[in-house]
Design a protein around this motif. Sequence first.
Motif, PDB file in Angstrom:
ATOM      1  N   LEU A   1       0.838  -1.209   0.000  1.00  0.00           N
ATOM      2  CA  LEU A   1       0.000   0.000   0.000  1.00  0.00           C
ATOM      3  C   LEU A   1       0.870   1.255   0.000  1.00  0.00           C
ATOM      4  O   LEU A   1       1.930   1.285   0.635  1.00  0.00           O
ATOM      5  CB  LEU A   1      -0.905   0.017   1.238  1.00  0.00           C
ATOM      6  N   GLN A   2       0.378   2.282  -0.692  1.00  0.00           N
ATOM      7  CA  GLN A   2       1.093   3.560  -0.776  1.00  0.00           C
ATOM      8  C   GLN A   2       0.219   4.673  -0.218  1.00  0.00           C
ATOM      9  O   GLN A   2      -1.022   4.575  -0.302  1.00  0.00           O
ATOM     10  CB  GLN A   2       1.403   3.895  -2.250  1.00  0.00           C
TER      11      GLN A   2
ATOM     12  N   ALA B   1      -4.060  -0.380   7.685  1.00  0.00           N
ATOM     13  CA  ALA B   1      -4.047   0.081   6.288  1.00  0.00           C
ATOM     14  C   ALA B   1      -4.322   1.580   6.234  1.00  0.00           C
ATOM     15  O   ALA B   1      -3.674   2.322   5.475  1.00  0.00           O
ATOM     16  CB  ALA B   1      -5.099  -0.682   5.480  1.00  0.00           C
ATOM     17  N   ALA B   2      -5.258   2.055   7.048  1.00  0.00           N
ATOM     18  CA  ALA B   2      -5.590   3.485   7.057  1.00  0.00           C
ATOM     19  C   ALA B   2      -4.380   4.310   7.475  1.00  0.00           C
ATOM     20  O   ALA B   2      -4.143   5.398   6.943  1.00  0.00           O
ATOM     21  CB  ALA B   2      -6.758   3.747   8.003  1.00  0.00           C
ATOM     22  N   ALA B   3      -3.604   3.769   8.414  1.00  0.00           N
ATOM     23  CA  ALA B   3      -2.416   4.498   8.865  1.00  0.00           C
ATOM     24  C   ALA B   3      -1.403   4.615   7.725  1.00  0.00           C
ATOM     25  O   ALA B   3      -0.684   5.608   7.612  1.00  0.00           O
ATOM     26  CB  ALA B   3      -1.797   3.792  10.065  1.00  0.00           C
ATOM     27  N   THR B   4      -1.357   3.618   6.849  1.00  0.00           N
ATOM     28  CA  THR B   4      -0.405   3.659   5.732  1.00  0.00           C
ATOM     29  C   THR B   4      -0.895   4.566   4.602  1.00  0.00           C
ATOM     30  O   THR B   4      -0.131   5.364   4.071  1.00  0.00           O
ATOM     31  CB  THR B   4      -0.174   2.229   5.174  1.00  0.00           C
ATOM     32  N   VAL B   5      -2.163   4.437   4.234  1.00  0.00           N
ATOM     33  CA  VAL B   5      -2.636   5.233   3.067  1.00  0.00           C
ATOM     34  C   VAL B   5      -2.892   6.686   3.466  1.00  0.00           C
ATOM     35  O   VAL B   5      -2.922   7.568   2.604  1.00  0.00           O
ATOM     36  CB  VAL B   5      -3.892   4.608   2.402  1.00  0.00           C
TER      37      VAL B   5
ATOM     38  N   ALA C   1      -6.525  -1.351  -4.078  1.00  0.00           N
ATOM     39  CA  ALA C   1      -6.102  -2.627  -3.479  1.00  0.00           C
ATOM     40  C   ALA C   1      -7.206  -3.204  -2.606  1.00  0.00           C
ATOM     41  O   ALA C   1      -8.082  -2.481  -2.118  1.00  0.00           O
ATOM     42  CB  ALA C   1      -4.834  -2.407  -2.646  1.00  0.00           C
ATOM     43  N   MET C   2      -7.124  -4.526  -2.436  1.00  0.00           N
ATOM     44  CA  MET C   2      -7.999  -5.240  -1.503  1.00  0.00           C
ATOM     45  C   MET C   2      -7.116  -6.118  -0.651  1.00  0.00           C
ATOM     46  O   MET C   2      -6.223  -6.789  -1.179  1.00  0.00           O
ATOM     47  CB  MET C   2      -8.936  -6.170  -2.272  1.00  0.00           C
ATOM     48  N   ILE C   3      -7.385  -6.124   0.647  1.00  0.00           N
ATOM     49  CA  ILE C   3      -6.607  -6.973   1.552  1.00  0.00           C
ATOM     50  C   ILE C   3      -7.567  -7.828   2.380  1.00  0.00           C
ATOM     51  O   ILE C   3      -8.758  -7.507   2.480  1.00  0.00           O
ATOM     52  CB  ILE C   3      -5.724  -6.141   2.513  1.00  0.00           C
TER      53      ILE C   3
END
Length: 294
Positions: A50-51, A70-74, A123-125
Amino acid sequence: MTETTDSQRPNQQQVQDWNGALGERWTTNQDSLDALLQPYGDATLMAARLQPGERVIDIGCGCGATTLAAAATVGRGGAALGVDVSAIMLERARERAHNTANPARFAEADASIAMLEGGPFDAMISRFGVMFFEHPTAAFSNLIKMLRPGGRLAFVCWRAMAENIWMTLPLDAARPALPPVAPSIPDAPGPFAFARRERVANILADAGFSEIEITPQDVMMTLAAGASPAEAAALAVTRSVQMGPLAAALRDQPAEARTAALALVQAKLESVATPSGVVLPAATWIVTARKATP
Ligand SMILES: C[S@@+](CC[C@H](N)C(=O)[O-])C[C@H]1O[C@@H](n2cnc3c(N)ncnc32)[C@H](O)[C@@H]1O
């Protein structure tokens, strides 16, 4: 989100289970299960690459650990949306996001048929959230529609139960105190539905995914650590009844049988405990794929 009629609604047993005792067990034990499953979420997020600024869906997000990560990364320039059928688990996920001012959002929906707003997604995780579909090819055919061309899929799922000693050892120890445990039906919706690599590859290919990679991940899972083998084993027993086949086998058993079963499990886990705790083999697939660009 699109509307569905009753006759189009699959996965009703799963919806019931994850809104019932199973979902309650996962919610009550969220801290403990997250600690156990964190390495698998980390591996999934790493595989998803993820970016900042990307939009991501977390399928079967449960109490939201991987959606929050994921929210922290995006970041706030992107979006992380967790989707799940379990209202109780989503309530916990929303509470966690609120308490930590995390921008993750959550939707209550069956991921196999929902068309979620806010796409197309990059993306989907999923951490152990995609093995419960009654019609997996139809489900992934639906999911791929929400990805942009070139969008990525990354998930982790269990390999066969026999390879997951952290699950079979406690279950096998308990057997003498329990009525015969029905063997799981191969490929049936549930934790081991994606145990067969070829099946996973076929489902994803039939759903339209390309660049499918299915990599075995073998980890020594620390089921529990403790000051002594007895203490580590006691915590490992607690964890063994929070998720997995022993938890299912004990459901609906009378108190006497449960007590006898748990004593056998305690003795077995104590006998294998090391100074590092109860550490047993766990076997998963890390799966990645992509929606082809036209
Ligand atoms: C094993 S739990 C994993 C939860 C979470 N990903 C985690 O790692 O803590 C499986 C999750 O999948 C969800 N689930 C099952 N079927 C689903 C469906 N059709 N659509 C969305 N979520 C589903 C369940 O409600 C549950 O939260």
